[in-house]
Design an enzyme around this catalytic site. Structure first.
Site, short mmCIF file in Angstrom:
data_model
loop_
_atom_site.label_atom_id
_atom_site.label_comp_id
_atom_site.label_asym_id
_atom_site.label_seq_id
_atom_site.Cartn_x
_atom_site.Cartn_y
_atom_site.Cartn_z
N ALA A 1 0.93 -1.18 0.22
CA ALA A 1 -0.01 0.02 0.39
C ALA A 1 0.76 1.79 -0.16
O ALA A 1 1.73 1.09 0.40
CB ALA A 1 -1.02 0.14 0.88
N GLY B 1 0.31 -5.28 0.72
CA GLY B 1 -0.81 -5.22 0.24
C GLY B 1 -0.85 -5.72 -0.81
O GLY B 1 -1.32 -6.97 -1.74
N GLU C 1 -0.89 -9.29 -0.60
CA GLU C 1 -2.06 -9.63 -0.14
C GLU C 1 -2.83 -10.02 -1.56
O GLU C 1 -3.99 -11.19 -1.35
CB GLU C 1 -3.05 -8.72 0.29
CG GLU C 1 -2.36 -8.94 1.97
CD GLU C 1 -2.92 -8.04 3.18
OE1 GLU C 1 -2.53 -6.63 2.42
OE2 GLU C 1 -3.58 -8.28 4.08
N GLU D 1 3.48 -5.06 7.21
CA GLU D 1 3.06 -3.61 7.56
C GLU D 1 2.73 -3.49 9.20
O GLU D 1 2.92 -2.72 9.67
CB GLU D 1 1.38 -4.10 7.98
CG GLU D 1 1.29 -4.26 6.21
CD GLU D 1 1.00 -5.58 5.89
OE1 GLU D 1 1.96 -6.17 5.74
OE2 GLU D 1 0.39 -5.37 3.96
#
Ligand code: NAD
Length: 733
Positions: A67, A127, A130, A150
């Site tokens: 992200a 992300g 993910e 994260e």
């Protein structure tokens, strides 16, 4: 809407190859823009009946870095504005909608009805990884790596990571992966069941397509009603073995200081009891809470944004021409010089390593041999790499070998005369124009620079030990240090991939000043009668990585004794607390307890056994407090406040000029409670007013070392913060 960040190419078999490739960016990230594009890609490929399945890969070296953290940071700031504009309930709803967008998107991939395979060509983080977990199949290039880092910035994988990982592997392994945030090389990722296949780079897309052609199913294992998680049910005999231990381990590692770590446990514990859609909702709710936490904001700012800016050379003088550093000279091949030679050679620089005789220089080079041999043994380097690195280091006793060096770093004895002689000898070979850096930890750079023909080329480059592990480097400006020396020092620190902070010349510079306060607080608590084990445990509860007594043993107590004496000599007797002096004197002079190096300090270090607090400490305490009467909260506050107020002093004195450097320097240099975001964020986080009140209270009870500087008092009165007052100016400089 035109899709900018992805390219879609359909082949004759009806398989769409979707290539993630953000124009003009070195890395793919999940930004508002790329997420919107991915939504469009999913709609388009799902709608198009001629498309049977999708392979997603990247057009960059890495697959996706995760992200865009600045987007998340702004999202949290916008939330405050939303509350003001629309009220709490509406703001919460909007924030939740926004923060769960990626999660919903990846679930959409998983349930779109067409098989999706990820061809992971390089690093897939956060992300980015993910996203691939939302695909039904994953094939990784041999060189690729995956990870969910994260937690390192106070967040957790909130786009399905905490749900899909523990459905792919046992709960203990999953928790470890989520709580550690390490990068996992492709072969290991396969062994952990995170990817299905590992293949040479050139074959991954073909293999992903082959999986689809061979009937790869568009359903995730957990959407099959018969699915069982690898560790079984949470409420089961196995679950009862796992969860109490996991909770205990979590507390031991974090002391509950990190909301993100706590949320990971909750997400996995609660999520594993629910079907996927509900589990993702639970995760999304925790994510939106953690994203708005003070800890996440502070950690994202210091450990991602500020650190990134400093690593890119935020403090480099803009007008200084590019330097070309290919060869460095290191004078003094002892403990520190040997480490400096290693990190330099490891970064591809040629190194001339000088000591008083050839044997001493060779011994310094042997340190690199030992470090590389250990890496080879662990499979982290090859014999070839080791040979290359060693070939770059030339050990010598002849200063003439320094010819051609672009920078010289001195790490000889901490002795003014020895340093002056080394400076002169270097200049005799390289002239006065070469940038000369000293690694001194206590001698003022300004005074050492007076021995140089051109003090403008003299600077401090202060490493921390062990040099190969510690990521911070303090660059110290003498009064006359010029921009060329600063640019060269910053460029060098960037080459060796460490983080530079630039500080002005003062006793102890920045990091040692603050950490010295931490050690002293431990000493004083001991003399007040606080049980030694309580001192050590409470320090860790406050968020410090090691207790002050332990840390002092590592640094060496005889060094502390020398510092105490030097401080008295330079600043007068009142500069040292008599209780602290008495303790250190007894330990070093009377008892010859020097720390880990001679196997006895505040701890005993039995050979082959575990270290233990020295039983004799009790005899050094004139009085003993009843542990039940001691406020743990106050001990924690003392540990953090005494360091933070010292950091505030360095800002008031202009030693540190940029709050980013104080914060990043405190976490990287001495492990200051990372969840606070660093010494200055700790103050800003509670507000200057509350901090000054805390300091005044502690000063009244324990002494002037807690007294806040006038500048901070003034800031408290005006309701100012360090980042508000200095942040923008420092950034613009
Ligand atoms: P050390 O005693 O291990 O090494 C010093 C080396 O310099 C020795 O090998 C010695 O033979 C060599 N030397 C002495 N005079 C020389 C000369 N004229 N020419 C060439 N070589 C010479 O000491 P160290 O711990 O590596 O410390 C070196 C410097 O780094 C000191 O200024 C110290 O303050 C600073 N420093 C130390 C630490 C630490 O944790 N030890 C941390 C930061 C900075």
């Amino acid at each position: 809407m035109a899709i900018k960040n992805f390219k879609i190419e359909k082949d004759a078999d009806g398989i769409a190859l979707v290539t993630f490739d953000m124009p003009g960016k070195p890395m793919n990230v999940l930004s508002a823009d790329s997420i919107a594009d991915l939504e469009a890609v999913i709609e388009e490929t799902t709608k198009d009946e001629t498309i049977k399945g999708v392979v997603i890969t990247s057009g960059k070296d890495a697959f996706c870095a995760g992200a865009d953290l600045t987007m998340l940071q702004h999202g949290a700031k916008d939330y405050q504005d939303q509350i003001k504009a629309h009220g709490l309930e509406a703001a919460n709803k909007a924030f939740m909608e926004q923060s769960s967008r990626a999660s919903r998107l990846f679930r959409r991939i998983e349930t779109c009805g067409k098989p999706w395979a990820a061809a992971i060509n390089g690093l897939a983080l956060g992300g980015g990884f993910e996203l691939t977990l939302g695909c039904h199949y994953r094939v990784a290039a041999e060189k690729a790596a995956a990870g969910l880092p994260e937690i390192k910035v106070g967040l957790f994988p909130g786009a399905g990571g905490t749900q899909r990982v523990p459905r792919l592997m046992g709960t203990p392994e999953a928790l470890q992966m989520l709580l550690k945030g390490d990068q996992i090389p492709a072969p290991k990722a396969k062994a952990m069941n995170l990817v299905h296949d590992v293949a040479p780079q050139g074959e991954i897309v073909a293999r992903a397509k082959a999986w689809i052609k061979n009937g790869g199913k568009a359903i995730a294992p957990w959407d099959d009603p018969k699915f069982k998680a690898p560790s079984g049910k949470v409420f089961s005999a196995t679950g009862m073995m796992i969860w109490p231990a996991a909770n205990a381990l979590y507390r031991k590692e974090t002391y509950d200081n990190y909301p993100a770590a706590r949320a990971i446990l909750k997400c996995v514990f609660e999520g594993l009891q629910l079907p996927m859609d509900l589990a993702l909702k639970v995760e999304a709710r925790y994510f939106s809470n953690v994203l708005r936490s003070k800890e996440a904001a502070a950690m994202i700012r210091s450990l991602f944004i500020s650190m990134g800016e400093l690593n890119k050379g935020a403090r480099r003088p803009a007008n200084e021409p590019k330097t070309s550093i290919k060869k460095v000279g290191v004078i003094g091949a002892g403990f520190m010089g040997a480490g400096v030679a290693y990190v330099s050679a490891n970064a591809g620089l040629d190194v001339v390593l000088i000591d008083r005789d050839q044997a001493a220089a060779d011994k310094g080079k042997a340190h690199s041999d030992a470090l590389m041999s250990a890496r080879v043994k662990k499979g982290r380097a090859t014999e070839e790499k080791k040979a290359e690195l060693l070939a770059r280091i030339k050990p010598s006793a002849d200063y003439n070998d320094l010819k051609g060096c672009d920078l010289v770093i001195e790490a000889v004895f901490e002795d003014r005369a020895v340093k002056a002689e080394a400076t002169k000898k270097v200049q005799a070979v390289l002239g006065a124009d070469v940038v000369f850096a000293s690694n001194t930890s206590t001698l003022p750079i300004t005074s050492l620079a007076s021995e140089a023909a051109k003090p403008e080329n003299f600077i401090g480059i202060h490493f921390f030990s062990p040099v190969d592990k510690m990521m911070l480097v303090e660059i110290i400006m003498g009064e006359k240090t010029g921009p060329k020396a600063l640019a060269t020092a910053i460029d060098y620190v960037r080459i060796i991939k460490k983080t530079p902070i630039v500080v002005n010349d003062t006793r102890g510079f920045y990091a040692n000043r603050c950490v010295g306060r931490y050690l002293a607080e431990g000493h004083l608590m001991l003399m007040e009668g606080v049980p030694p084990a309580m001192i050590e445990n409470v320090a860790r509860m406050a968020g410090m990585p090691v207790g002050p007594l332990s840390l002092n043993d590592e640094v060496a107590l005889d060094l502390s004794w020398r510092v105490v004496q030097a401080t008295k000599k330079d600043l007068g007797a009142q500069a040292v607390d008599p209780a602290q002096e008495k303790l250190i004197k007894t330990m070093v002079v009377d008892k010859e307890r020097f720390g880990r190096k001679n196997g006895k300090g505040f701890y005993d270090y039995p050979e082959g056994g575990k270290k233990k607090l020295w039983a004799g400490l009790a005899d050094l305490q004139d009085k003993k407090l009843d542990p039940d009467t001691i406020s743990i909260e106050e001990l924690k506050q003392r540990f953090l406040a005494v360091q933070a107020v010292e950091a505030a002093r360095t800002m008031a004195e202009g030693v540190v000029t940029d709050p980013r450097e104080a914060d990043v320097g405190s976490i990287l240099g001495f492990g200051f409670a990372p969840y606070t975001g660093g010494t200055i964020s700790y103050i800003d986080g509670m507000g200057a007013k509350a901090f000054v009140e805390l300091c005044d209270r502690l000063a009244a009870k324990y002494g002037d070392r807690f007294a806040p500087p006038a500048q901070l008092r003034e800031m408290a009165k005006k309701g100012e913060s360090f980042y508000g007052k200095f942040g923008a100016a420092a950034k613009a400089a």
